[in-house]
Design a protein around this motif. Sequence first.
Motif, PDB file in Angstrom:
ATOM      1  N   UNK A  27       0.890  -1.153  -0.199  1.00 38.70           N
ATOM      2  CA  UNK A  27      -0.023   0.129  -0.111  1.00 38.70           C
ATOM      3  C   UNK A  27       0.815   1.297   0.265  1.00 38.70           C
ATOM      4  N   UNK A  28       2.026   1.264   0.314  1.00 40.43           N
ATOM      5  CA  UNK A  28       2.938   2.512   0.507  1.00 40.43           C
ATOM      6  C   UNK A  28       4.070   2.483  -0.304  1.00 40.43           C
ATOM      7  N   UNK A  29       4.214   1.261  -0.929  1.00 34.01           N
ATOM      8  CA  UNK A  29       5.491   0.884  -1.725  1.00 34.01           C
ATOM      9  C   UNK A  29       6.574   0.608  -1.065  1.00 34.01           C
ATOM     10  N   UNK A  30       7.813   0.364  -1.827  1.00 33.96           N
ATOM     11  CA  UNK A  30       9.117  -0.107  -1.288  1.00 33.96           C
ATOM     12  C   UNK A  30       9.763   0.876  -0.499  1.00 33.96           C
ATOM     13  N   UNK A  31       9.399   2.348  -0.340  1.00 33.37           N
ATOM     14  CA  UNK A  31      10.049   3.070   0.498  1.00 33.37           C
ATOM     15  C   UNK A  31       8.969   4.088   0.857  1.00 33.37           C
ATOM     16  N   UNK A  32       8.921   4.261   2.164  1.00 28.69           N
ATOM     17  CA  UNK A  32       7.641   5.145   2.673  1.00 28.69           C
ATOM     18  C   UNK A  32       8.351   6.170   3.744  1.00 28.69           C
ATOM     19  N   UNK A  33       7.645   6.999   4.363  1.00 27.33           N
ATOM     20  CA  UNK A  33       8.085   7.944   5.135  1.00 27.33           C
ATOM     21  C   UNK A  33       8.350   7.530   6.624  1.00 27.33           C
ATOM     22  N   UNK A  34       7.323   7.233   7.325  1.00 30.26           N
ATOM     23  CA  UNK A  34       7.243   6.778   8.622  1.00 30.26           C
ATOM     24  C   UNK A  34       6.714   5.425   8.957  1.00 30.26           C
ATOM     25  N   UNK A  35       7.651   4.632   9.894  1.00 32.80           N
ATOM     26  CA  UNK A  35       7.103   3.601  10.326  1.00 32.80           C
ATOM     27  C   UNK A  35       7.177   3.552  11.971  1.00 32.80           C
ATOM     28  N   UNK A  36       6.114   2.906  12.624  1.00 31.89           N
ATOM     29  CA  UNK A  36       6.312   3.235  14.095  1.00 31.89           C
ATOM     30  C   UNK A  36       5.397   2.103  14.850  1.00 31.89           C
ATOM     31  N   UNK A  37       5.269   2.429  16.122  1.00 30.56           N
ATOM     32  CA  UNK A  37       4.856   1.576  17.008  1.00 30.56           C
ATOM     33  C   UNK A  37       5.213   1.781  18.281  1.00 30.56           C
ATOM     34  N   UNK A  38       4.442   0.795  19.443  1.00 32.68           N
ATOM     35  CA  UNK A  38       5.099   0.757  20.948  1.00 32.68           C
ATOM     36  C   UNK A  38       6.803   0.230  20.720  1.00 32.68           C
ATOM     37  N   UNK A  39       7.359   0.929  21.701  1.00 34.94           N
ATOM     38  CA  UNK A  39       8.731   0.773  22.054  1.00 34.94           C
ATOM     39  C   UNK A  39       8.904  -0.972  22.101  1.00 34.94           C
ATOM     40  N   UNK A  40       7.965  -1.501  22.440  1.00 31.45           N
ATOM     41  CA  UNK A  40       8.296  -2.947  23.092  1.00 31.45           C
ATOM     42  C   UNK A  40       8.100  -3.929  21.626  1.00 31.45           C
TER      43      UNK A  40
END
Length: 479
Positions: free
Chosen positions: A221-234
């Motif tokens: 959905x966002x392509x091979x490269x995208x801006x931001x990936x995130x989640x909880x520190x765990x």
Amino acid sequence: MTLKLYDTASRTVREFVPLVDGKVSIYHCGLTVQASPHLGHIRKEVNFDVLRRWLEHEGHDVTVVANVTDIDDKILTKSAEEGVEWWAHAYRFERELHEAYASLGCKPPTYEPRATGHVPEMIELIEDLIEKGHAYPASDRSGDVYFDVKSWPRYGELSGQKVDEMEAAADADPRGKRDPRDFALWKGHKPDEPLTASWPSPWGRGRPGWHIECSAMAGKYLGDTFDIHGGGIDLRFPHHENELAQSAAAGHGFARFWLHNAWVSMAGEKMSKSLGNTALVSEVTKAYDPRAVRFFLLAPHYRSTIEFSPADEGTRGSLAEAEKAIERIDSFIERAAEHASDGGDTARAHRLPQYAAFTDAMNDDLGTPGAVAALFDAIRAGNQALAAGDAEQVVDVYFAVSMMLNVFGIHPHADEWASQGSDADLTPVVDGLVGALLEQRAKARADKDWATADSIRDTLSTVGLTIEDTPSGPKWSLG
């Protein structure tokens, strides 16, 4: 001032420039829908909702993809314990997750893909990794496929660990692995698992490993490269570490920034279902104003731990204090709104020093503590203007405060809160009106005016209310 964000991968705060001008692509890992969401889960949703709102406020077109992990070891285990189909179990808690989003005013993702809907993309990615020499089918004929961590020299870059210092991956039986730290990309079907929890593949029937799910869905959905990936520190290790390794090994640029929010803790420990120290969103939002719960989760910096202590309501940062903060906000908004009814000059609002301080704080790695301080400095100035009768200053502050509240997602007049509060706000009114009619009916019955009593009962029945005469008096209910 340009937005700066702390990138977990580089361990530095650096300037954020979107891959495509004016557009921002964000992927964050959604919940594994095995049980009811608690405050620890939903903090991530609130933090990323604030990030999204700030980017949109600054003029960016933001695409947010947040997956749902609806096939997983824990889902299979818990559904078997409860004696229900795994897919029904997952769907039940997926609905609860959506209710939790909505209850705290989070905007829905642009798209929310389910893992079970993207197995072909996962198989394709695994085949690519095997072809490139970074993955292999297990030698024990289990049908498992593993990522070869020793084949990827960059493994450990996100978490800052060295491979030789890592513990063995615990996501599959180690018998078929070349190295105990190799992690599962595909899990062969086991006789004691439901056949419905498996899909055909080149390695036999099975199901995807957890980590490959997000890589495949983010890429689709966002392509091979995208801006931001995130989640909880765990999730930083092993989940995000493994995502990065398999995506990069396949030749994808993947995420340009990695953002991780800290935990919500209870008694000094991470809030988690396994420890039993959870505060379910559905329960907390019944006991406290949902806007206050949202404020409680967003006011501290996203990279700082929040201690949830329901037994100590007098402590700084508690939900009780958050409710008082919401009361201060609402008091100013309601008093100032009548002055702003004819509109105002938003350009003047942008020039207020409190708004400038808010902007500087938000651009400094989403510095919500400083932004909250700027918000209440503005409210203080607005209250002083109200007391002095300075209508123009009141209007300027009102618009500045409204912009800040919209970024935080806690404006009392916003659609998400108006729609939530409509039923609850009308309940006392409806109860009072029905009560008044029941009193009239009781008086008519006492006067033996059966026609009037029956007419009132019939009127209430027509609008869907059922009246039950009990020894303690009439009771009404819907339906």
